[in-house]
Scaffold this active site. Structure first.
Site, PDB file in Angstrom:
ATOM      1  N   ALA A  11      51.200 -50.895 145.402  1.00 35.28           N
ATOM      2  CA  ALA A  11      52.275 -51.890 145.538  1.00 35.28           C
ATOM      3  C   ALA A  11      51.791 -53.100 146.331  1.00 35.28           C
ATOM      4  CB  ALA A  11      53.492 -51.245 146.200  1.00 35.28           C
ATOM      5  N   HIS A 176      33.953 -57.446 133.326  1.00 36.08           N
ATOM      6  CA  HIS A 176      34.662 -58.331 134.252  1.00 36.08           C
ATOM      7  C   HIS A 176      33.774 -58.571 135.458  1.00 36.08           C
ATOM      8  CE1 HIS A 176      37.983 -60.217 136.209  1.00 36.08           C
ATOM      9  NE2 HIS A 176      38.081 -59.302 137.147  1.00 36.08           N
TER      10      HIS A 176
HETATM   11  O1  TXD Z   1      41.158 -58.720 136.444  1.00 37.88           O
HETATM   12  C1  TXD Z   1      41.315 -57.753 137.157  1.00 37.88           C
HETATM   13  N1  TXD Z   1      41.198 -56.531 136.683  1.00 37.88           N
HETATM   14  C2  TXD Z   1      41.667 -57.927 138.587  1.00 37.88           C
HETATM   15  C3  TXD Z   1      41.436 -56.805 139.458  1.00 37.88           C
HETATM   16  C4  TXD Z   1      42.379 -59.052 139.046  1.00 37.88           C
HETATM   17  C5  TXD Z   1      42.878 -59.087 140.323  1.00 37.88           C
HETATM   18  C6  TXD Z   1      42.720 -57.987 141.249  1.00 37.88           C
HETATM   19  N2  TXD Z   1      41.813 -56.975 140.814  1.00 37.88           N
HETATM   20  C7  TXD Z   1      41.731 -55.725 141.567  1.00 37.88           C
HETATM   21  O2  TXD Z   1      43.011 -55.096 141.606  1.00 37.88           O
HETATM   22  C8  TXD Z   1      41.356 -55.873 143.025  1.00 37.88           C
HETATM   23  O3  TXD Z   1      39.962 -56.064 143.167  1.00 37.88           O
HETATM   24  C9  TXD Z   1      41.808 -54.530 143.547  1.00 37.88           C
HETATM   25  O4  TXD Z   1      40.864 -53.526 143.216  1.00 37.88           O
HETATM   26  C10 TXD Z   1      43.103 -54.261 142.762  1.00 37.88           C
HETATM   27  C11 TXD Z   1      44.384 -54.547 143.520  1.00 37.88           C
HETATM   28  O5  TXD Z   1      44.369 -55.864 144.022  1.00 37.88           O
HETATM   29  P1  TXD Z   1      45.506 -56.334 145.058  1.00 37.88           P
HETATM   30  O6  TXD Z   1      45.260 -57.755 145.372  1.00 37.88           O
HETATM   31  O7  TXD Z   1      46.845 -55.920 144.579  1.00 37.88           O
HETATM   32  O8  TXD Z   1      45.114 -55.444 146.328  1.00 37.88           O
HETATM   33  P2  TXD Z   1      46.042 -54.989 147.553  1.00 37.88           P
HETATM   34  O9  TXD Z   1      47.096 -56.015 147.789  1.00 37.88           O
HETATM   35  O10 TXD Z   1      45.112 -54.596 148.636  1.00 37.88           O
HETATM   36  O11 TXD Z   1      46.789 -53.691 147.000  1.00 37.88           O
HETATM   37  C12 TXD Z   1      46.188 -52.469 146.810  1.00 37.88           C
HETATM   38  C13 TXD Z   1      47.223 -51.420 147.136  1.00 37.88           C
HETATM   39  C14 TXD Z   1      47.591 -51.341 148.613  1.00 37.88           C
HETATM   40  O12 TXD Z   1      48.987 -51.524 148.790  1.00 37.88           O
HETATM   41  C15 TXD Z   1      47.179 -49.925 149.026  1.00 37.88           C
HETATM   42  O13 TXD Z   1      48.035 -49.337 150.002  1.00 37.88           O
HETATM   43  C16 TXD Z   1      47.257 -49.202 147.691  1.00 37.88           C
HETATM   44  O14 TXD Z   1      46.709 -50.125 146.775  1.00 37.88           O
HETATM   45  N3  TXD Z   1      46.534 -47.934 147.649  1.00 37.88           N
HETATM   46  C17 TXD Z   1      47.029 -46.835 147.033  1.00 37.88           C
HETATM   47  N4  TXD Z   1      48.170 -46.646 146.365  1.00 37.88           N
HETATM   48  C18 TXD Z   1      48.383 -45.414 145.838  1.00 37.88           C
HETATM   49  N5  TXD Z   1      47.487 -44.391 145.946  1.00 37.88           N
HETATM   50  C19 TXD Z   1      46.325 -44.559 146.597  1.00 37.88           C
HETATM   51  N6  TXD Z   1      45.458 -43.542 146.696  1.00 37.88           N
HETATM   52  C20 TXD Z   1      46.056 -45.820 147.180  1.00 37.88           C
HETATM   53  N7  TXD Z   1      45.013 -46.325 147.900  1.00 37.88           N
HETATM   54  C21 TXD Z   1      45.316 -47.614 148.169  1.00 37.88           C
END
Ligand code: TXD
Length: 309
Positions: A11, A176
């Protein structure tokens, strides 16, 4: 009739904005899941409090438990860590593989018919991992990257051509990362190939800005990475699937010999619908793009080899 159900795991910036877009477009009810206590619940409540103003009739729940994700039609995986100072790309890959692998186990058992859309980086490798760990047919597991990279390409082309972005169709293939493959021969402005409209050097400069598109945003933001265009990209895929439109979008999909790439995941154009990938659309690439795609796929393959499955 039951509304479609989309679970978004993670989230954070991309996950929450994707949830918001799905709700506001009334595509599906959403379950927003994260490990941080209270955070997905808080964001979901905040979004629901916008319903009287925005007027959407879809609903969202925030949760820290997988039980609420049961029987989802689509699961979008955005959970993961961002690279921290001192962490190599390989360290990040290992850490996110642990996170994504764990999530796939939880969601696949509760939603055995779901389509998985992977967003977590490194994208191509996490998508391959999700496919392996889920045991799902490859048509139901794919990744989002190409829609975003192509949208960036289209936007940069629109700036150069001084045209509205929606008049531009652009295609980026490959993994990517730094080796992604903008394909100018399939990119058009009002139906005309951009190769007829812009000099080669200008196109090459735009190709490079596209390859660096993620880094450009990271540098400006200083903390975190892009999420407005990434969440739009995921939502376009969700819409094509739930409305069974067959829309052709660049996605990270499983290849079985297309472009000479065997049994691995890489970014190509594919038609999406209710069953997931309906068809991989093989474009007749220029020899330059074909060679670049092969090189990009080789790189993905080397990274996949580092996974412990
Ligand atoms: O083109 C693409 N595919 C991308 C990919 C474009 C933009 C972002 N990209 C990737 O998406 C980025 O490099 C990250 O690997 C992800 C998520 O990016 P975001 O900016 O949303 O990162 P955040 O804000 O840090 O959110 C990650 C959330 C955070 O709230 C954590 O608490 C949660 O992931 N998290 C989890 N949730 C559920 N279960 C587990 N195990 C867990 N671990 C972390």
């Amino acid at each position: 009739m039951r509304k479609p159900k989309v679970t978004v795991v993670g989230a954070g910036f991309v996950g929450a904005t994707t949830a918001q877009r799905i709700l506001e477009k009334e595509l599906a009810d959403v379950v927003l899941m994260d490990v941080v206590e209270g955070m997905p619940q808080g964001k979901a409540l905040d979004m629901m409090e916008s319903a009287p103003i925005e007027g959407f009739s879809t609903a969202i729940v925030g949760t820290n438990s997988y039980d609420e994700t049961k029987d989802s039609d689509i699961v979008v995986i955005t959970a993961g860590l961002a690279r921290k100072p001192g962490m190599s790309r390989d360290d990040l890959q290992a850490k996110n593989a642990e996170i994504v692998g764990g999530i796939v186990g939880e969601v696949a058992s509760r939603s055995p018919k779901a389509i998985l859309i992977v967003v977590t980086n490194p994208l191509d490798i996490m998508t391959y991992l999700a496919w392996k760990k889920s045991g799902f047919n490859h048509r139901r597991v794919f990744g989002m990257a190409g829609v975003l990279d192509s949208a960036r390409y289209a936007y940069f082309l629109s700036l150069e051509l001084k045209m509205p972005p929606k008049e531009i169709e652009a295609v980026v293939l490959g993994g990517h990362g730094d080796l992604m493959v903008p394909a100018p021969e399939f990119s058009k402005a009002k139906g005309k190939p951009v190769t007829d409209l812009l000099p080669k050097e200008t196109i090459e400069a735009i190709n490079q800005r596209t390859r660096d598109g993620g880094a450009e945003i990271v540098t400006l933001l200083k903390t975190g990475s892009a999420y407005y265009a990434p969440s739009s990209s995921v939502t376009a895929m969700v819409e094509a699937i739930l409305e069974d439109t067959g829309r052709v979008l660049p996605c990270c999909v499983y290849l079985k010999g297309e472009y000479g790439i065997q049994e691995m995941y890489c970014g190509v154009t594919a038609s999406l619908g209710r069953e997931g990938v309906k068809k991989v659309i093989e474009l007749k690439l220029s020899s330059e793009s074909q060679a670049a795609l092969k090189q990009s796929a080789e790189h993905v393959k080397e990274q996949i080899a580092k996974l412990t499955l």
